[in-house]
Write an enzyme that holds these catalytic residues in place. Structure first.
Site, mmCIF file in Angstrom:
data_model
loop_
_atom_site.group_PDB
_atom_site.id
_atom_site.type_symbol
_atom_site.label_atom_id
_atom_site.label_comp_id
_atom_site.label_asym_id
_atom_site.label_seq_id
_atom_site.Cartn_x
_atom_site.Cartn_y
_atom_site.Cartn_z
ATOM 1 N N LEU A 53 0.865 -1.174 0.000
ATOM 2 C CA LEU A 53 0.000 0.000 0.000
ATOM 3 C C LEU A 53 0.903 1.226 0.000
ATOM 4 O O LEU A 53 1.985 1.202 0.592
ATOM 5 C CB LEU A 53 -0.898 0.029 1.247
ATOM 6 C CG LEU A 53 -1.928 -1.086 1.410
ATOM 7 C CD1 LEU A 53 -2.649 -0.943 2.745
ATOM 8 C CD2 LEU A 53 -2.925 -1.095 0.273
ATOM 9 N N ASP A 54 0.453 2.288 -0.647
ATOM 10 C CA ASP A 54 1.218 3.532 -0.615
ATOM 11 C C ASP A 54 1.365 4.007 0.824
ATOM 12 O O ASP A 54 0.530 3.696 1.690
ATOM 13 C CB ASP A 54 0.522 4.614 -1.436
ATOM 14 C CG ASP A 54 0.478 4.287 -2.919
ATOM 15 O OD1 ASP A 54 1.303 3.475 -3.358
ATOM 16 O OD2 ASP A 54 -0.396 4.830 -3.611
ATOM 17 N N LYS A 55 2.384 4.797 1.063
ATOM 18 C CA LYS A 55 2.652 5.309 2.405
ATOM 19 C C LYS A 55 1.414 5.923 3.047
ATOM 20 O O LYS A 55 1.090 5.654 4.208
ATOM 21 C CB LYS A 55 3.774 6.341 2.337
ATOM 22 C CG LYS A 55 4.016 7.083 3.649
ATOM 23 C CD LYS A 55 4.970 8.244 3.471
ATOM 24 C CE LYS A 55 5.068 9.077 4.741
ATOM 25 N NZ LYS A 55 5.892 10.290 4.564
ATOM 26 N N THR A 107 -1.777 5.594 2.212
ATOM 27 C CA THR A 107 -3.007 4.802 2.131
ATOM 28 C C THR A 107 -3.083 3.917 3.365
ATOM 29 O O THR A 107 -2.111 3.255 3.717
ATOM 30 C CB THR A 107 -3.016 3.940 0.859
ATOM 31 O OG1 THR A 107 -3.016 4.792 -0.289
ATOM 32 C CG2 THR A 107 -4.251 3.055 0.811
ATOM 33 N N ARG A 118 -5.588 5.877 -7.589
ATOM 34 C CA ARG A 118 -5.317 7.309 -7.629
ATOM 35 C C ARG A 118 -5.242 7.809 -9.069
ATOM 36 O O ARG A 118 -5.788 8.871 -9.416
ATOM 37 C CB ARG A 118 -4.016 7.610 -6.891
ATOM 38 C CG ARG A 118 -4.032 7.184 -5.423
ATOM 39 C CD ARG A 118 -2.635 7.143 -4.815
ATOM 40 N NE ARG A 118 -2.018 8.471 -4.795
ATOM 41 C CZ ARG A 118 -0.745 8.662 -4.452
ATOM 42 N NH1 ARG A 118 0.036 7.619 -4.133
ATOM 43 N NH2 ARG A 118 -0.243 9.878 -4.440
#
Length: 329
Positions: free
Chosen positions: A152-154, A156, A257
């Protein structure tokens, strides 16, 4: 070995330093310092040697040289103090608080908070989920990426599956590749939703050719882009924002996104893709809320739901969205 008499932290940084000394040969004459070092210290990349030079770790004829482009002359005495690369120091156990949703001998499911980096990378070599996994479970060191099979993105938040055994790592990797893992996200986006409430987005994603830190929807016949598919369902429409449920069918970098921004609905506070802070959100308004998969060893069907973090709850309340829509069809 080089050591200092400073703090414990200083000693840890220098514990494995090593001085290399050599004399420039005729083949090194008129070459850049970084090129000469790369030829004589082959186990380090030239880019990392450039970083060491800039930090004052290189000396020519006894004088510190911080210019990688400095020309070397045959016979020059060159020395450099080597230390482990950030990458090599990154894979160390560190105490990182982890919220465990499920745990057995083969599988760990984490509810990741926003702000936690999953894997060490430039700018975030420590304090990551990987560091926390290494500290939490001695078996993690024997697994590729400490058992991390997706990310997961930082900024998120939400659910992340982690393997705890070699067999689980193999099976989970295969399940993600075969798209047998269901991943549903809650997204709060700019703009009033127009068109059908359910929408399928099939749009290839690749590195933005004009802004290399971003991804973008691209024509795969013209650019290096990979197929990407996201299912989006409108949960609630507001005057200036919309609440969406997104299901990933592929796992491209920044996929939700990018796809929502492509539709003209960037996530709240997602500055990279055109979003702005709103409803109190200061990080991208994306939460990995539901994860469903077959257990990697037993095959038992599993499903997990992560409660909304406080910032998203507050944003929904500020926008007049009702929580009842979250578990709708």
């Amino acid at each position: 070995m080089a050591h200092t008499d400073g703090s414990d932290e200083d000693r840890n940084l220098t514990e494995f330093t090593e001085d290399r000394l050599f004399q420039a040969a005729s083949a090194d004459h008129a070459q850049r310092l970084d090129r000469v070092l790369a030829a004589h210290v082959a186990e380090f990349s030239r880019s990392y040697l450039q970083q060491l030079i800039a930090e004052g770790a290189a000396r020519v004829n006894g004088a510190v040289s911080t210019r990688a482009a400095r020309k070397v002359h045959a016979g020059d005495r060159i020395a450099i103090t080597l230390r482990p690369t950030p990458e090599s120091r990154a894979f160390q156990p560190q105490a990182v608080p982890l919220v465990v949703v499920h745990e057995d001998d083969d599988l760990l499911v984490i509810n990741k908070p926003a702000g936690l980096v999953v894997h060490p990378a430039p700018g975030h070599w420590g304090g990551t989920l990987l560091n926390g996994l290494l500290a939490r479970d001695g078996r993690a060191a024997a697994l590729p990426r400490a058992g991390i099979v997706h990310r997961l993105d930082k900024d998120t938040s939400g659910l992340l599956a982690v393997a705890r055994s070699p067999r689980a790592a193999e099976q989970l990797t295969a399940a993600f590749a075969a798209r047998r893992v269901q991943r549903e996200y809650l997204a709060l986006a700019h703009g009033t939703w127009r068109g059908p409430e359910q929408r399928e987005i099939n749009a290839a994603i690749g590195r933005d050719p004009y802004r290399r830190l971003r991804m973008a929807v691209l024509d795969p016949q013209l650019h290096a882009a990979r197929a990407a598919r996201t299912s989006v369902r409108l949960l609630h429409n507001g005057a200036a924002t919309c609440l969406l449920r997104c299901q990933l069918h592929t796992g491209r970098t920044h996929q939700i996104r990018v796809h929502l921004a492509h539709l003209g609905h960037p996530l709240l506070a997602d500055a990279l893709y055109g979003g702005a802070p709103a409803l109190g959100m200061v990080r991208q308004a994306l939460h990995a809320r539901r994860l469903a998969l077959a257990h990697p060893v037993s095959g038992e069907p599993l499903a997990f739901v992560a409660p909304l973090p406080e910032d998203l709850q507050a944003a929904l309340a500020a926008g007049g969205f009702t929580m009842a829509v979250l578990d709708g069809p």
